[in-house]
Structure formats: structure tokens, C-alpha cells
Design an enzyme around this catalytic site. Structure first.
Site, short mmCIF file in Angstrom:
data_model
loop_
_atom_site.label_atom_id
_atom_site.label_comp_id
_atom_site.label_asym_id
_atom_site.label_seq_id
_atom_site.Cartn_x
_atom_site.Cartn_y
_atom_site.Cartn_z
N ASP A 31 0.86 -1.19 0.00
CA ASP A 31 0.00 0.00 0.00
C ASP A 31 0.90 1.24 0.00
O ASP A 31 1.93 1.27 0.68
CB ASP A 31 -0.88 -0.01 1.27
N ALA A 74 -6.30 -2.07 -3.95
CA ALA A 74 -5.79 -0.70 -4.06
C ALA A 74 -6.46 0.01 -5.22
O ALA A 74 -6.48 -0.49 -6.34
CB ALA A 74 -4.28 -0.73 -4.28
N ASN A 92 -4.64 5.44 -11.95
CA ASN A 92 -4.45 4.57 -10.77
C ASN A 92 -5.22 3.26 -10.89
O ASN A 92 -4.69 2.20 -10.58
CB ASN A 92 -4.88 5.31 -9.50
N TYR A 141 -14.92 6.57 -12.33
CA TYR A 141 -14.55 5.53 -11.36
C TYR A 141 -15.03 4.17 -11.85
O TYR A 141 -14.26 3.21 -11.98
CB TYR A 141 -15.14 5.87 -9.98
N HIS A 187 -18.99 8.08 2.41
CA HIS A 187 -19.93 6.98 2.60
C HIS A 187 -20.96 7.31 3.69
O HIS A 187 -20.64 7.93 4.71
CB HIS A 187 -19.19 5.68 2.94
N LEU A 188 -22.18 6.85 3.42
CA LEU A 188 -23.30 7.29 4.25
C LEU A 188 -23.17 6.95 5.73
O LEU A 188 -23.31 7.82 6.59
CB LEU A 188 -24.60 6.69 3.68
N ASP A 276 -24.22 9.51 -9.41
CA ASP A 276 -24.76 8.49 -8.51
C ASP A 276 -26.10 7.96 -9.00
O ASP A 276 -27.07 8.72 -9.07
CB ASP A 276 -25.02 9.12 -7.12
N1 LIG Z 1 -15.94 0.75 0.38
C1 LIG Z 1 -16.90 0.37 -0.45
O1 LIG Z 1 -18.09 0.39 -0.11
C2 LIG Z 1 -16.56 -0.15 -1.84
C3 LIG Z 1 -17.62 -0.40 -2.74
C4 LIG Z 1 -17.31 -0.88 -4.01
C5 LIG Z 1 -15.99 -1.15 -4.35
N2 LIG Z 1 -14.98 -0.90 -3.47
C6 LIG Z 1 -13.59 -1.17 -3.89
O2 LIG Z 1 -12.94 -1.86 -2.83
C7 LIG Z 1 -11.58 -1.47 -2.74
C8 LIG Z 1 -11.26 -1.01 -1.33
O3 LIG Z 1 -12.15 0.05 -0.95
P1 LIG Z 1 -11.91 0.82 0.42
O4 LIG Z 1 -13.19 1.47 0.77
O5 LIG Z 1 -11.24 -0.08 1.39
O6 LIG Z 1 -10.89 1.96 -0.08
P2 LIG Z 1 -9.68 2.65 0.70
O7 LIG Z 1 -9.41 3.95 0.03
O8 LIG Z 1 -9.96 2.65 2.17
O9 LIG Z 1 -8.47 1.67 0.42
C9 LIG Z 1 -7.72 1.67 -0.78
C10 LIG Z 1 -6.26 1.54 -0.41
O10 LIG Z 1 -5.48 1.47 -1.61
C11 LIG Z 1 -4.29 2.22 -1.43
N3 LIG Z 1 -3.82 2.61 -2.77
C12 LIG Z 1 -4.49 3.36 -3.70
N4 LIG Z 1 -3.75 3.48 -4.81
C13 LIG Z 1 -2.60 2.79 -4.61
C14 LIG Z 1 -1.45 2.54 -5.41
N5 LIG Z 1 -1.31 3.05 -6.66
N6 LIG Z 1 -0.45 1.77 -4.89
C15 LIG Z 1 -0.56 1.26 -3.64
N7 LIG Z 1 -1.63 1.47 -2.84
C16 LIG Z 1 -2.65 2.23 -3.32
C17 LIG Z 1 -4.71 3.39 -0.55
O11 LIG Z 1 -3.64 3.97 0.16
C18 LIG Z 1 -5.72 2.71 0.40
O12 LIG Z 1 -5.08 2.22 1.57
C19 LIG Z 1 -11.38 -0.39 -3.81
O13 LIG Z 1 -10.79 -1.02 -4.92
C20 LIG Z 1 -12.77 0.08 -4.13
O14 LIG Z 1 -12.87 0.49 -5.48
C21 LIG Z 1 -15.24 -0.39 -2.22
#
Ligand SMILES: NC(=O)c1ccc[n+]([C@@H]2O[C@H](COP(=O)([O-])OP(=O)(O)OC[C@H]3O[C@@H](n4cnc5c(N)ncnc54)[C@H](O)[C@@H]3O)[C@@H](O)[C@H]2O)c1
Length: 320
Positions: A31, A74, A92, A141, A187-188, A276
């Protein structure tokens, strides 16, 4: 198994890492801390602070730790920001993601679980949404995640990379150790709870909670088990991950949060955010029938209670 978790310092990745360790696996968290927190990484896991675009470090970690599978979480995941800065999201979520796939290919790592999203569907034609529903993302996204999913198909055909793409709907809730601490938070449930706790000063009475319609969700602690199913699948596949049912409206979430916290939560109805969709509810039929997955925590009250307990125990989140 030795598993590398990209994004393991983030919200979902930190819980998945914790669950992997609990189940006896070895985990390496990869990360760059752009949005994650060092304190969120469960200590038995090794932590590598590096970017996915750093192919040399990726290859070194995959080889020296003899990684057998990757869980790729990530990404950047802010819908509104993606509309304003699509380049950041393609770079990214797609380009950096391909850097990971190429490193895996060079090192002979053939198994991947990808954290995808329901944002690939866009405005659904019918609900609940099935995996074969049309993909028409309404924001960069969702487009960037879909582009990565599509690359997986071709990498499987040419290089034998087996993958499971898990389209999360809305992850929510917390374990005792790991909770949701995003900056900015969009997030809500955490927004509502921060308002209830008014812990960080920036959540004033009267803060606007955008009314974004009806949503399906899932308790974060359960995502691990779904990931494990994904890794063990015999062939590449795409699965929705939501609790199913009718989902919950924003108002139901706010009312439940009021009950759980016993506190007032200030709201003002406002238009939907750009990009959205109004209703997002998963059909989880495919993952249930193909992998035998069953949701354990569907109750909104239980999910919100876990998030509230975490927030009370960690009023400054992962900040020192
Ligand atoms: N949280 C949700 O409800 C939700 C819903 C749908 C999809 N997702 C997907 O789930 C995954 C995790 O979501 P989350 O809410 O935990 O997000 P988050 O932002 O908390 O975690 C993402 C992590 O990825 C790391 N990161 C980003 N780009 C990077 C890179 N280039 N190299 C290394 N590290 C990198 C960030 O530092 C972070 O720690 C994401 O891929 C997101 O698209 C999440």
C-alpha cells in the site's frame, strides 16, 4: 497460503488482512498510504509501503515472499472526484492495475481476486441487478474499474491468469480492530455516525447528507469469506456482493443510526450527487448458487452498531 493484499491499509483491505491472518494465511500488505493508514495494518502481516506503478518493488515482493495469490483492493474510489479528475482514476485504477498484472505475469503468480464495484452497472434497467445486466458506468470511477475487469479476460486467455472480480455494492460496518476512516469521507454510514458523535469538528449541525436513494450493502468482516471463495473458484468469474433483499433507503439508515446511537442526526434533503444512480441493489443469486455463499450479517442495526462501537473506541480513527 501466502497472499499479497494491495490496498491492505485501507478500509476493506485491513479487515480482509486481519481475517486472512486469523485463518492461518501469511499476508503481505502492499500500500502506498495515499488513502490508507499504517495503523490499520494488522501487525502479523508484513507491510510494504510502495506504489503499484513501482514494478521493480512489485516483482521483488512477489518473488522473495513466494506470493501465491493477490487480492487487489488498491484503488481510488471517490465517485465525485473521478468526474472532476478522470485522468487520476484511469491512471491509478487501470494503468497501475495493469502494472500489477504485468508483474504477476512475469513472476508466475496466476491467481487474483479483484475488488470491483457495482459502479460498473450505472443506472440499472432492473433491480435486483444481476451480473449479466448491461454495464453502463455513469462515472469515470466505474469506467476505470470496468476497463480493468475487461483486461482480466484477455490476460486469462493469453497468460492463464485466473481471477474473481467481486462487485461490491456498499461495504459497511467494522470489526473490533478495523473500521472505516476515510479522508474525505463520502460513505453514508460513517458520515451519519460522525454527525452523531460530532467527533471531528467538521461535521456541523445542519450538514447536508445527500439523499442518494436506495442501497444494498454488506458487512465488511464478511467480505473475506467471499474473497476466499473467489480464490478457490475453478474458473474466472464475476460476482455481485450485496446482501440482496430490498436494500435500505437513506432515511432508513439515518433512522436506524438515531436508534443505535440515541443521538440526534442533523439532515437536510439535497439533490443526488453527480454520477450516482438512484437505486443499487444486488442480486446475490450467482455467488450463492455457484459458491454456496450465505450472508451472515444482513441486519442494518447490527452493521451500524459495529461501526458505532468502533468509532466510540477510536474517536480519532487511526490518527496518532
Ligand atoms: N468501500 C466500499 O463500499 C466499496 C464499494 C465498491 C468497491 N470498493 C472497492 O474496494 C476497494 C477497497 O475500498 P476501500 O473502501 O477499502 O478503499 P480505501 O481507500 O480505504 O483503500 C484503498 C487503499 O489502496 C491504497 N492505494 C491506492 N492506490 C494505490 C497505489 N497506486 N499503490 C498502492 N496502494 C494504493 C490506498 O492507500 C488505500 O489504503 C477499492 O478497490 C474500491 O474500489 C469499495
Amino acid at each position: 497460503m501466502r497472499i499479497m493484499v494491495t490496498g491492505g491499509a485501507g478500509y476493506i483491505g485491513s479487515v480482509v488482512t486481519q481475517e486472512l491472518i486469523k485463518a492461518g494465511h501469511e499476508a503481505v500488505v502492499y500500500d502506498n498510504l495515499s488513502y490508507g493508514h499504517r495503523g490499520a495494518v494488522h501487525s502479523p502481516a508484513e507491510f510494504v509501503e510502495a506504489d503499484l506503478l513501482d514494478g521493480e518493488t512489485l516483482r521483488s515482493v512477489l518473488r522473495t515472499r513466494a506470493i501465491e495469490a493477490v487480492m487487489h483492493m488498491a484503488a481510488y474510489a471517490l465517485v465525485g472526484e473521478s468526474v472532476r479528475h478522470p485522468a487520476k482514476y484511469y491512471q491509478n485504477n487501470l494503468v497501475a492495475g495493469l502494472s500489477l498484472l504485468n508483474a504477476m505475469n512475469e513472476c508466475g503468480v496466476k491467481r487474483l481476486v479483484f475488488s470491483s464495484t457495482c459502479a460498473t452497472y450505472g443506472e440499472p434497467e432492473e433491480v435486483p441487478i444481476k451480473e449479466n445486466s448491461p454495464n453502463r458506468p455513469t462515472n469515470p470511477y466505474g469506467e476505470s474499474k470496468l476497463a480493468f475487469e475487461r483486461a482480466l479476460r484477455w490476460y486469462e486467455g493469453a497468460y492463464g491468469l485466473r481471477s474473481a472480480s467481486l462487485r461490491y455494492f456498499n461495504a459497511a460496518g467494522a470489526t473490533e480492530r478495523c473500521g472505516e476512516w476515510h479522508g474525505p469521507e463520502t460513505h453514508l454510514i460513517p458520515l451519519v455516525l460522525h454527525d452523531a458523535g460530532r467527533r471531528r469538528g467538521q461535521y456541523r449541525a445542519g450538514r447536508c447528507l445527500h439523499a442518494c436513494g436506495r442501497r444494498d450493502g454488506g458487512h465488511n468482516a464478511l467480505l473475506y469469506r467471499r474473497h476466499r471463495h473467489g480464490i478457490l473458484g475453478e474458473r474466472s468469474a464475476i460476482y455481485n456482493l450485496g446482501c440482496g433483499g430490498d436494500g435500505y433507503t437513506v432515511r432508513e439508515v439515518i433512522d436506524t443510526a438515531r436508534e443505535v446511537t440515541g443521538r440526534d442526526i442533523a439532515t437536510r434533503v439535497a439533490p443526488r450527487r453527480a454520477g450516482d444512480p438512484a437505486v443499487l441493489i444486488a442480486s446475490s443469486e450467482k455467488i450463492r448458487s455457484e459458491l454456496g455463499w450465505q450472508p451472515e450479517f444482513q441486519d442494518l442495526q447490527v452493521i451500524i452498531q459495529s461501526a458505532w462501537q468502533w468509532l466510540l473506541a477510536h474517536p480519532r480513527g487511526y490518527e496518532e
